[in-house]
Design an enzyme around this catalytic site. Sequence first.
Site, PDB file in Angstrom:
ATOM      1  N   LYS A  20       6.117   5.371 -16.833  1.00  0.00           N
ATOM      2  CA  LYS A  20       6.168   6.797 -17.162  1.00  0.00           C
ATOM      3  C   LYS A  20       5.329   6.982 -18.421  1.00  0.00           C
ATOM      4  CE  LYS A  20       9.033  10.843 -17.654  1.00  0.00           C
ATOM      5  NZ  LYS A  20       8.128  11.479 -18.607  1.00  0.00           N
ATOM      6  N   ARG A  80       0.634  16.135 -17.825  1.00  0.00           N
ATOM      7  CA  ARG A  80       0.334  16.143 -16.401  1.00  0.00           C
ATOM      8  C   ARG A  80      -0.916  16.958 -16.147  1.00  0.00           C
ATOM      9  NH1 ARG A  80       4.788  16.604 -12.702  1.00  0.00           N
ATOM     10  NH2 ARG A  80       4.066  16.668 -10.544  1.00  0.00           N
ATOM     11  N   GLU A 117      -1.333  11.597 -15.058  1.00  0.00           N
ATOM     12  CA  GLU A 117      -0.909  11.856 -16.434  1.00  0.00           C
ATOM     13  C   GLU A 117      -2.061  11.450 -17.354  1.00  0.00           C
ATOM     14  OE1 GLU A 117       2.044  13.218 -17.036  1.00  0.00           O
ATOM     15  OE2 GLU A 117       2.671  12.650 -19.056  1.00  0.00           O
ATOM     16  N   PHE A 144      -1.487   9.339  -9.778  1.00  0.00           N
ATOM     17  CA  PHE A 144      -0.400   8.849  -8.929  1.00  0.00           C
ATOM     18  C   PHE A 144      -0.174   9.699  -7.689  1.00  0.00           C
ATOM     19  CE2 PHE A 144       1.369  10.858 -12.831  1.00  0.00           C
ATOM     20  CZ  PHE A 144       1.809  12.047 -12.282  1.00  0.00           C
ATOM     21  N   ARG A 163      12.477  20.240  -8.146  1.00  0.00           N
ATOM     22  CA  ARG A 163      12.981  19.022  -8.781  1.00  0.00           C
ATOM     23  C   ARG A 163      13.769  18.284  -7.714  1.00  0.00           C
ATOM     24  NH1 ARG A 163      13.184  17.791 -13.830  1.00  0.00           N
ATOM     25  NH2 ARG A 163      12.944  19.863 -14.691  1.00  0.00           N
ATOM     26  N   LYS A 221      13.276   9.770 -12.940  1.00  0.00           N
ATOM     27  CA  LYS A 221      12.790   9.212 -14.204  1.00  0.00           C
ATOM     28  C   LYS A 221      13.897   8.431 -14.887  1.00  0.00           C
ATOM     29  CE  LYS A 221      13.297  13.698 -16.332  1.00  0.00           C
ATOM     30  NZ  LYS A 221      12.642  14.881 -16.771  1.00  0.00           N
TER      31      LYS A 221
END
Length: 596
Positions: free
Chosen positions: A249, A254, A306, A346, A421, A427
Amino acid sequence: MTFRRLAEYLQRLEETPLRNKMTQILSELFGEAKNREIGKICYLLLGRLAPLYQTIEFGLGERMIIRAIADGLYKEAATVTKKFKKSGDLGITVEQIKNISGFNKGKALSLNDVYEALMTIAIASGTGSQEQKIKKLGELIQEVDSLSARYIVRIPIGKLRLGFSDMTILDSLSFLINGTKKHRPVIERAYNLRADIGFIASVVKGEGIEKLEGIQPQVGTPILMARAERMSSSKEIIDKIGKGAIEAKYDGFRIQAHLKRNKKKGSNEFIKLYSRNLEDVTLMYPDIVEGLKQQIKADEAIIEGEAVAYNPNTGEYLPFQETVQRKRKYDIEAKAKEIPLKLFVFELLFKNRKSYINDWYEIRKKELKKTVGRGETILFAPEEVTDNPKRLEEIFQDAVSRGLEGVMAKKLDGVYRAGARDFSWIKFKRSYAGKLTDTIDAVVMGYDFGQGKRAGFGIGDFLIGVYDNQSDMFLTIAKIGTGLTDEEWRAIKVRSDKLKVNGKPLNYEVDKIMDCDIWIAPEIVVEIRADEITRSPVHTAGRIMGPSKSGSAIEVKEAGLALRFPRLEKFRDDKTPTDATTLKELKEMLKKQKKL
Ligand code: AMP
């Protein structure tokens, strides 16, 4: 439709506090609008001329608008300013002046005429454009009736604020179809894939809801980004998703990149970068744009990743506070050289006219791998597939020890849930694993006036610091602008106002960027919880300054200590400011944090 008619709707909306009533009024408005008008109406309702992701800035401040009103209505700017001071709203000011000076009737300009005029004002640029903008706005104000003028002047200064967002518009579009919210899920799904409210509205009105069902993503229109759920143990995560792809992470920002190549050799590519809140950030990151041009092997692609400041020589990720310095409007090229970014990709959502949104993560990642060519800027986010909680824990610990935030676990057979979500992405971050368990007692040093909803409280954020018993100074560690209840905001404002002082106290060391509208004496101690202690060049706790290489300026030699995601736990009335956490303690906490 005339603009006057739209203004009447805006007035009704403004006077309606009830959400359901607003939805009804909006659907009535959409019913009355022509097919070619509804898109523009949607943008105007949100105080804009284009979808959220298109940056169209008017470049007109309050002073300029005052001049436009004065010129258009043959008044002195001072007269307009005086009235504005009384009402606090330029919309009301222009309406009042028009009403008393007999300019209230105006011409019945069409909605389209007004929209076009506003667009001309917005896009005027170059030498003399300020004057052109003022002149054109003045003429428009003169031409329209007083109610229309009220709303027209609020748009360029971003003060239309009718109290609803794109989500209420989606409900109203469903209402337009059959008077219920039944169609909202279909409309919202389409909006998530093509986040252009005007486009969605015109399809609903012009072609019908069925057309929306088959909507596909399009290069150039952002897709609302999928978000992650959080969990606090590796076992829980594996129980939830089974086998997952575990990625680092990264602690940056982003980016959704859109690319389209023109078949003709040598002709320009279309490349756009969007942030998580759909801002067009293409111009801010020329290094990423160049990387995409060089490395993406597709005629059309939408990919996500990211962006982080990363040093490939040392394998070191730079802290968020460094990466975030790249989010700027000036000195872009120089900063890009100083802090180059890497984009760890990703996601592949679209490629050569095919949407991958409903394909499994495994498939998307495989295609992504084929799409990213070798290079230094666009890097494929490495992953490890596992269904073993122990292994997940090890990967997590390894990521943390490399200075990363934690890991993301992705369900191999999960689809991309645009705008939602979902447990397809989970995460697992340091803070949930008890990274910074101690709270910090900090001193409130000042505050800024609020904007928007918080304006009512008169406080938008407050500055906090720690005590340095060596120098007997208070040094800053964070400005807090979110996470308080209404009651806490009120309390902090009332307490602070009792301690107002003129100018910054001499025992405060504060960077210019962190200056406050109101300074207060060091009296209030608050207990703060944060995710972690980070480094920041704009906070003064532990910051070391020194002369630049050329010796002509003083610059930051070592960034200060700051808090990531600080939030208020409680007021510590039992503590005096010199009992607050000291700089020395903060440094020790940082050391402990590194060991974890
Ligand atoms: P959070 O902001 O804490 O809700 O975490 C989600 C964010 O993590 C995403 O919006 C991304 O900006 C960021 N992120 C960092 N690394 C990854 C990754 N490998 N996959 C997905 N998101 C990531």
